[in-house]
Design an enzyme around this catalytic site. Structure first.
Site, short mmCIF file in Angstrom:
data_model
loop_
_atom_site.label_atom_id
_atom_site.label_comp_id
_atom_site.label_asym_id
_atom_site.label_seq_id
_atom_site.Cartn_x
_atom_site.Cartn_y
_atom_site.Cartn_z
N GLU A 110 49.09 -24.90 -13.81
CA GLU A 110 50.09 -25.78 -12.89
C GLU A 110 49.70 -27.22 -12.62
O GLU A 110 50.71 -27.90 -12.75
CB GLU A 110 49.88 -24.99 -11.35
CG GLU A 110 50.48 -23.70 -11.46
CD GLU A 110 50.47 -23.09 -10.08
OE1 GLU A 110 50.90 -23.84 -9.21
OE2 GLU A 110 49.95 -22.21 -9.91
N HIS A 127 56.42 -20.42 -7.12
CA HIS A 127 55.80 -19.25 -6.46
C HIS A 127 56.92 -18.35 -5.93
O HIS A 127 56.36 -16.91 -5.83
CB HIS A 127 54.78 -19.60 -5.55
CG HIS A 127 53.56 -20.36 -6.22
ND1 HIS A 127 53.52 -21.96 -6.14
CD2 HIS A 127 52.36 -19.95 -6.82
CE1 HIS A 127 52.33 -22.25 -6.74
NE2 HIS A 127 51.53 -21.18 -7.00
#
Length: 162
Positions: free
Chosen positions: A19, A52
């Site tokens: 990420e 997410h």
């Protein structure tokens, strides 16, 4: 204790490194070429939250709390901390600050503070990434930056060397 902190941070970094390469290593500096630091932080924070959503909606990441509540709290938390991450990214010129912050967050929130908190039945509505405490912190951060947007932009714009 120091060994636990080092080992735990390294363990937590494995889920954050991909990420951080994307958000702080590529996207943040790319957007800063075209947008203000405030706009960049806002866009990356929103995208980071949305990233997410699939695993939260599928129940693979989160709590037994109402799904809409989780999404709102997680989004506010992510958006707020992203302004802090952007500040560190610009000031340090490195994605490593984001990785350290992200890993520390994952370690302490997910593996230290949540497990050591007594569950009273409503606890998940307050603690962790899907609770109101970090959401309020995130909202407070966004409001504080919004009230000082010019200073935030000016301060970071003078430091951008990515």
């Amino acid at each position: 204790m120091l060994g636990f902190l080092l080992q735990g941070t390294l363990y937590a970094a494995h889920s954050a490194i991909g990420e951080e390469i994307g958000w702080r290593g590529y996207l943040t500096p790319t957007l800063l070429q075209y947008c203000s630091p405030f706009q960049t932080s806002l866009m990356v924070g929103i995208l980071w939250s949305l990233w997410h959503y699939p695993i939260i909606v599928l129940g693979l990441y989160g709590t037994d709390v109402d799904l809409v509540y989780q999404l709102i709290c997680f989004s506010l938390m992510t958006l707020g901390v992203n302004f802090i991450y952007t500040w560190f990214r610009v000031k340090s010129g490195s994605l490593w600050t984001g990785l350290l912050l992200h890993s520390s967050h994952n370690l302490y929130i997910q593996h230290v503070f949540n497990p050591m908190t007594l569950n009273t039945g409503k606890t998940d509505y307050v603690i962790g990434e899907f609770g109101s405490a970090l959401a309020i912190f995130g909202l407070f951060t966004v409001i504080l930056i919004l009230l000082n947007k010019r200073t935030f932009n000016d301060n970071l714009s003078k430091s951008i060397v990515l």
